[in-house]
Design an enzyme around this catalytic site. Structure first.
Site, PDB file in Angstrom:
ATOM      1  N   SER A  87       0.806  -1.219   0.000  1.00  0.00           N
ATOM      2  CA  SER A  87       0.000   0.000   0.000  1.00  0.00           C
ATOM      3  C   SER A  87       0.838   1.267   0.000  1.00  0.00           C
ATOM      4  CB  SER A  87      -0.924   0.015   1.217  1.00  0.00           C
ATOM      5  OG  SER A  87      -0.167   0.071   2.400  1.00  0.00           O
ATOM      6  N   THR A 215      -2.906   2.998   2.432  1.00  0.00           N
ATOM      7  CA  THR A 215      -2.298   4.219   2.958  1.00  0.00           C
ATOM      8  C   THR A 215      -1.912   3.961   4.401  1.00  0.00           C
ATOM      9  OG1 THR A 215      -3.761   5.594   1.599  1.00  0.00           O
ATOM     10  CG2 THR A 215      -2.723   6.682   3.454  1.00  0.00           C
ATOM     11  N   THR A 233       1.609   6.882   0.896  1.00  0.00           N
ATOM     12  CA  THR A 233       0.790   5.903   0.172  1.00  0.00           C
ATOM     13  C   THR A 233       1.206   5.768  -1.289  1.00  0.00           C
ATOM     14  OG1 THR A 233      -1.511   5.305  -0.331  1.00  0.00           O
ATOM     15  CG2 THR A 233      -0.938   7.598  -0.632  1.00  0.00           C
ATOM     16  N   ARG A 243      -3.228  11.289 -10.932  1.00  0.00           N
ATOM     17  CA  ARG A 243      -4.273  11.464  -9.916  1.00  0.00           C
ATOM     18  C   ARG A 243      -3.614  11.578  -8.539  1.00  0.00           C
ATOM     19  NH1 ARG A 243      -5.613   8.385  -5.056  1.00  0.00           N
ATOM     20  NH2 ARG A 243      -7.846   8.569  -4.667  1.00  0.00           N
ATOM     21  N   THR A 266      -7.413   7.233   5.940  1.00  0.00           N
ATOM     22  CA  THR A 266      -7.173   6.215   4.921  1.00  0.00           C
ATOM     23  C   THR A 266      -8.492   5.972   4.199  1.00  0.00           C
ATOM     24  OG1 THR A 266      -7.606   4.486   6.553  1.00  0.00           O
ATOM     25  CG2 THR A 266      -5.304   5.048   6.159  1.00  0.00           C
ATOM     26  N   GLY A 267      -8.405   5.373   3.022  1.00  0.00           N
ATOM     27  CA  GLY A 267      -9.624   5.100   2.264  1.00  0.00           C
ATOM     28  C   GLY A 267      -9.735   5.985   1.043  1.00  0.00           C
TER      29      GLY A 267
END
Ligand code: GLY
Length: 350
Positions: A87, A215, A233, A243, A266-267
């Site tokens: 990650s 992350t 991350t 991006r 995170t997410g």
């Protein structure tokens, strides 16, 4: 923390809202928080997920009276080169062209200075480059190939930071991908922007793809009560090149407030950006909320105010305050973080 999330599913939920199915105020996940108001003492480090290797590295700095900034940097660096961690850093999951692009922010509460890099390629330690932006430039953020060039000027080597696991993930992903993933069709754009649906693309089928938002947040308070944080991350797997998620955006994926605390997310970064997530959590702590209550307020805004009560995505807030209280709030339903303080290391899972 990683979670498979379907953008298609998210948009379908949004379509439901457009049709008047909003459940504002009834979202059950607004109970999914955990934290403690009983500080176990300082210093303390919090790491999102079960990345004990990162909290061990940060603790090595903190336990002997080290600085919070050095501690979060050490924790992030440990995660960036940890072999099985896909990650962040080396072995991070690549974008849609197969290139690993890394995002990172570091912030120091003592000086209230910050540094960030976005979409940096070929560098093992984006946290060190972000720290160099903070300490050796008059800027806050450098992105793309310029970030890599800056890293080289600061003495970093450019290397291949993919590994067999990330290359294998990419081969599987390419085999399953559609040609429109992350790119909105006319219909999807209309749903997102709450415009009337054009008939042209209705019913178009699209295979769902595997996405992760791996992350790590490392937050610390040192013995002097100084606070710092780092979020690092490889971001959304299979993303459109260039991006940037929330992680390199100060106030979104990370924020730190002197004498108050620190927060990270995170997410799905797009949701975090839209509510200035970590800044919101810190600001709520400044106004007297506990870390858990502050996380809840940020998640409430994310769900109720920017998604009309729907939450078919995964996001998690973690926070600490300068007293050593800690907490987390989640949309995904899983609380998972690690703390290390004078009582030892503790994994919090609910
Ligand atoms: N939160 C990580 C990302 O969205 O890239």
């Amino acid at each position: 923390m990683s979670k498979n999330v379907s953008r298609r599913g998210f948009l379908e939920k949004a379509a439901g809202v457009a049709a008047g199915a909003a459940v504002i105020g009834e979202f059950p996940h607004l109970n999914l928080g955990f934290g403690t108001g009983s500080p176990a003492g300082l210093p303390m480090v919090l790491v999102s997920g079960g990345k004990t290797w990162a909290s061990n590295a940060a603790w090595e700095v903190l336990k002997d009276g080290g600085d919070a900034l050095d501690a979060v940097h050490a924790g992030a660096m440990a995660a960036e080169v940890y072999p099985s961690d896909t990650s962040v850093g080396v072995g991070g999951l690549p974008n849609e062209e197969g290139v690993v692009q890394l995002d990172c922010t570091i912030m120091d509460g003592k000086s209230m200075q910050c540094g960030a890099v976005g979409c940096i390629e070929g560098i093992e330690h984006p946290s060190s480059v972000a720290r160099a932006v903070m300490e050796h430039t008059d800027h806050c953020m450098i992105v793309g190939h310029y970030a890599t060039e800056f890293a080289v000027k600061m003495g970093h080597q450019v290397t291949d930071i993919s590994d067999e696991a990330s290359r294998s993930w990419y081969r599987r992903w390419v085999a399953r991908r559609s040609d429109t993933d992350d790119w909105l069709s006319e219909e999807e754009s209309a749903i997102k922007m709450k415009r009337p649906l054009p008939p042209s693309e209705r019913g178009r089928r699209q295979r769902e793809l595997e996405h992760t938002y791996g992350t790590i947040n490392v937050l610390a308070v040192d013995v002097n009560g100084q606070v710092a944080g780092c979020t690092t991350t490889s971001g959304l797997s299979g993303k459109i090149p260039g991006r940037c998620g929330d992680s390199p955006i100060v106030g979104a994926g990370l924020y730190v407030l002197r004498d108050v605390g620190a927060a990270g997310f995170t997410g799905r970064g797009e949701e975090v950006i839209r509510i200035c997530g970590s800044f919101t959590v810190c600001e709520m702590m400044r106004r007297g909320m506990s870390p858990t209550e502050a996380g809840r307020e940020a998640i409430r805004r994310m769900v109720e105010e920017t998604n009309d009560g729907n939450a078919n995505f995964s996001d998690n807030a973690v926070a600490i305050n300068a007293k050593g209280e800690h907490g987390s709030f989640t949309v995904s339903g899983r609380i998972n973080y690690t703390i290390h303080n004078p009582d030892g290391q503790q994994r919090i899972q609910r």
